[in-house]
Design an enzyme around this catalytic site. Sequence first.
Site, PDB file in Angstrom:
ATOM      1  N   LYS A   1       0.830  -1.198   0.000  1.00  0.00           N
ATOM      2  CA  LYS A   1       0.000   0.000   0.000  1.00  0.00           C
ATOM      3  C   LYS A   1       0.871   1.258   0.000  1.00  0.00           C
ATOM      4  CE  LYS A   1      -3.827  -1.984   2.711  1.00  0.00           C
ATOM      5  NZ  LYS A   1      -4.929  -1.758   1.749  1.00  0.00           N
TER       6      LYS A   1
ATOM      7  N   GLU B   1      -6.422  -9.484   0.510  1.00  0.00           N
ATOM      8  CA  GLU B   1      -6.146 -10.605   1.424  1.00  0.00           C
ATOM      9  C   GLU B   1      -7.325 -10.974   2.304  1.00  0.00           C
ATOM     10  OE1 GLU B   1      -6.545  -7.601   4.144  1.00  0.00           O
ATOM     11  OE2 GLU B   1      -5.462  -7.479   2.251  1.00  0.00           O
TER      12      GLU B   1
ATOM     13  N   ARG C   1     -10.454 -11.541   1.724  1.00  0.00           N
ATOM     14  CA  ARG C   1     -11.245 -12.651   1.185  1.00  0.00           C
ATOM     15  C   ARG C   1     -10.499 -13.977   1.286  1.00  0.00           C
ATOM     16  NH1 ARG C   1     -11.445  -9.433  -4.335  1.00  0.00           N
ATOM     17  NH2 ARG C   1     -11.202  -7.792  -2.761  1.00  0.00           N
TER      18      ARG C   1
END
Length: 503
Positions: free
Chosen positions: A286, A358, A360
Site C-alpha cells: 500500500k 487478502e 477474502r
Amino acid sequence: MDFSIKGCDWSKGEAKGFLTGKSDCIVLGIFEAQTLSGAALDIDTATKGLISRVVKAGDMDGKRGKTLFLPEVSGIGASRVLLVGLGKQDAFNQKAYNDAATAAWRALLATKVGQVTFTLAQLPVDERGSDWGVRAAILALRNETYRFTQMKSKPEPASHALKRVVFSVDPSDEKAAKLAAKQAVALANGMDLTRDLGNLPGNVCTPTYLGNTAKKLAKDWGLKAEVLGLKQIQALKMGSFLSVARASVEPPQFIVLHYQGAAAKAAPVVLVGKGITFDTGGISLKPGEGMDEMKYDMCGAGSVLGTMRAVAEMGLKINVVAIVPTCENMPGGNATKPGDIVTSMKGLTIEVLNTDAEGRLILCDALTYAERFKPAAVIDVATLTGACVIALGGHNSGLFSKDDALAGELLDASREANDAAWRMPLDDEYQDQLKSNFADIANIGGRPAGAVTAACFLSRFTESYPWAHLDIAGTAWKSGAAKGATGRPVPLLAQFLIDRAGQ
C-alpha cells in the site's frame, strides 16, 4: 451511569412526580414554529408560561440541534430546564431524534449536571414507541462519553458530572422501555469493546491479543472459546488463510467463540469477522500515506467480538458462534507473491493476483469451517474493499446476499438499530470477472464493481447455508479530526439477533 424508567401520560395530568421530583435538569423538546412538545406544555403551565415566553421572544426557534439552558426555574422540582430544538414537526424522524438527543447530551455533559429527567423518548418517531427512544438516547449518550485513553501515559479523567438519567415514557411502553434500557447498555458495552480493539495500535492488538480477548470474554460471560494456533490451522489445510499469514512474525490465530442461549440442538447463527490486525498490502504494498489506519482492518473481528459480548450480557435465547481468522498481512522474503496459486480449505485453487486483496483469502477458509456447525445463517463482517467506500461512502455498510429473506431481516435490523446498510447486487454475471487461466478462481476481478466481485468470491464458499456479507470498509472507522473506530455494525448485528431470538 444509572438509568431509570417512569411512565407518564403528560396529556392526562400524570406529571406530578416529574414536576415536583428533585432533578438538576429536565430536558424538553421544541419544534419549529414555536410548537411545544407534550412535556413542554405541562412544564410551561407549571412555570407560569416561562417556556412560551422564551420561545416567543426568539431565544429558542426550535431548529434541529439548537439548545438553550434556562437556569433557576421556579415552579418545578428541577433547578434547570434544557430546551432542545427538534426541527420541523412533519419531518421529525430517526435522524432528527438522534440529532436532538446528541445535542442534549453534549450540552449537559459540558455542565455540572448530575441527574437529568429526559422527556424526548416520548416523542413520536416513525410510529415507534418510547422504548425505541430510550434505547436510541442511551446509545447516543454512550457515544458522546466514549473516550479511548488506554495508550495515554496520563489519561484525562471524565470531565462530566452526569450520574443518573430518568426517562419519562408512555405508560404502555414502561415494561418494554426497561428492557430497552438494559439492552442499550449491553449494546453500548459491546460497541465500546469493538471501538477499543479497533483503536489499539497494531503492535498491541495482535492476533494473539485478539485470541486472549476471546478467552477473557469466555471467562467473564460463560462462553466457550477455542483458539487454534499455526499447527492446528495447518492440520485443517487452510492454505488460503496461511498464504496471508506466512510473512509475519506474529503467529496467526483462528478463534471460535460459542454462546449457547437456546437448546443445544438449535442451529446457531454464525458470525465471521475479518481479523487482519495490520494490513501493509503484502508484496502488493500500500502507499505510505494513511497506512496507519490499516490497524482498523480487524474491525470485522472486533465487531463480531463486541456483538458476542452484547449478546451474552443481554442473555438472548439464541445460539451464536463467532469465527475470527486473524493474522497480519506483511511483506517479506517468504511472502505470497502476485501470481502464486494457493489451495483453500474447500479445495478450490486460488490465483493470488493481488496480495492486498487478502481479506477474502482468510475469510474463505473461515466460511468453509463454518459448515460444520450446520448454521441457520452465516454473516461475515469485513473491512473488505475500498470500492465499497467509493460506492457508499461512510453512511451505509454494503450488504450482499442471494438470500432475499436473510437480506430483508438484516435491512430491517439496520433500520431499527439506526445502523444503515444498503443492499448491493450479487448477480451471477459478475462471477465471470474472477476467471483465472491457471486456477479455479482469481482473488480479484479488476477495477469494475470491486466490492461486488469481492462478495462474489466469498459466495463460492457459502453454498451450503444462508449467507450474507457486510462490507464495513466505509463505516467501521472515521478519519480526520474525529479519527477512531465507530463500533459499527454491532447495533445492526445485535438487533438482527434480538429479532431472531424473539426478544
